[in-house]
Scaffold this active site. Structure first.
Site, mmCIF file in Angstrom:
data_model
loop_
_atom_site.group_PDB
_atom_site.id
_atom_site.type_symbol
_atom_site.label_atom_id
_atom_site.label_comp_id
_atom_site.label_asym_id
_atom_site.label_seq_id
_atom_site.Cartn_x
_atom_site.Cartn_y
_atom_site.Cartn_z
ATOM 1 N N GLY A 28 0.837 -1.182 0.000
ATOM 2 C CA GLY A 28 0.000 0.000 0.000
ATOM 3 C C GLY A 28 0.879 1.241 0.000
ATOM 4 N N TYR A 29 0.240 2.395 -0.221
ATOM 5 C CA TYR A 29 0.977 3.652 -0.332
ATOM 6 C C TYR A 29 0.532 4.629 0.737
ATOM 7 C CZ TYR A 29 3.049 2.021 -4.591
ATOM 8 O OH TYR A 29 3.787 1.301 -5.479
ATOM 9 N N LEU A 30 1.515 5.099 1.526
ATOM 10 C CA LEU A 30 1.261 6.168 2.482
ATOM 11 C C LEU A 30 1.211 7.499 1.753
ATOM 12 C CD1 LEU A 30 3.668 4.846 5.214
ATOM 13 C CD2 LEU A 30 1.184 5.018 5.426
#
Length: 157
Positions: A28-30
């Site tokens: 996932g991407y912060l």
């Protein structure tokens, strides 16, 4: 700090018989802004956080920093990531030149049906053999960036 140089291609044929390793990856991407993506991933039994900078004009080279972190921390960070998760299996395939290794990603979920191959190079103009199963080059095409596949998955194309 390291600079990553890689070329990316679509896959048009069967490569799995040539693979020597397969690892499931959930990421996932912060942050997915092009100037700096911040990714967390569980890769097999290990956890990682990675920061990538914006690519150069060709899209083949960019800043990359990665650090191993506990899987439990990645799982916690996945809870606060931007919407959309990348789920894929990464296959490693030795290139016929004996020098390079292809990373072939077969995507699942909203990106099911998409398979891309990347090769890391020491120089943008470095020569490498292209296997028969390799398709069109998509290096630098933003729609194939994992951070974009999260926002506009393959199923929507």
């Amino acid at each position: 700090m390291a600079q990553e140089i890689e070329k990316k291609f679509l896959v048009k044929g069967d490569f799995k018989a040539e693979a020597f390793k397969a690892t499931r990856i959930i990421q996932g991407y912060l942050s997915s802004v092009p100037e700096r993506t911040v990714r967390v991933r569980v890769k097999g039994e290990k956890g990682f956080i990675t920061v990538k900078g914006i690519g150069n004009a060709s899209g083949a080279a960019r800043f990359e920093w990665e650090k191993e972190i506990p899987v439990e921390e990645v799982r916690s960070l996945l809870e606060i990531c931007e919407p959309g998760v990348i789920d894929k299996t990464r296959y490693l395939v030795k290139n016929s030149d004996g020098v390079h290794t292809w990373e072939v990603d077969e995507f699942y979920g909203d990106n099911d049906g998409l398979t891309v191959a990347e090769i890391e190079l020491s120089d943008e103009n470095e020569a490498f053999d292209k296997p028969e199963w390799l398709g069109e080059e998509v290096t630098g095409d933003p729609k194939y960036f994992n951070s974009m596949l999260m926002k506009n998955p393959y199923k929507n194309w």
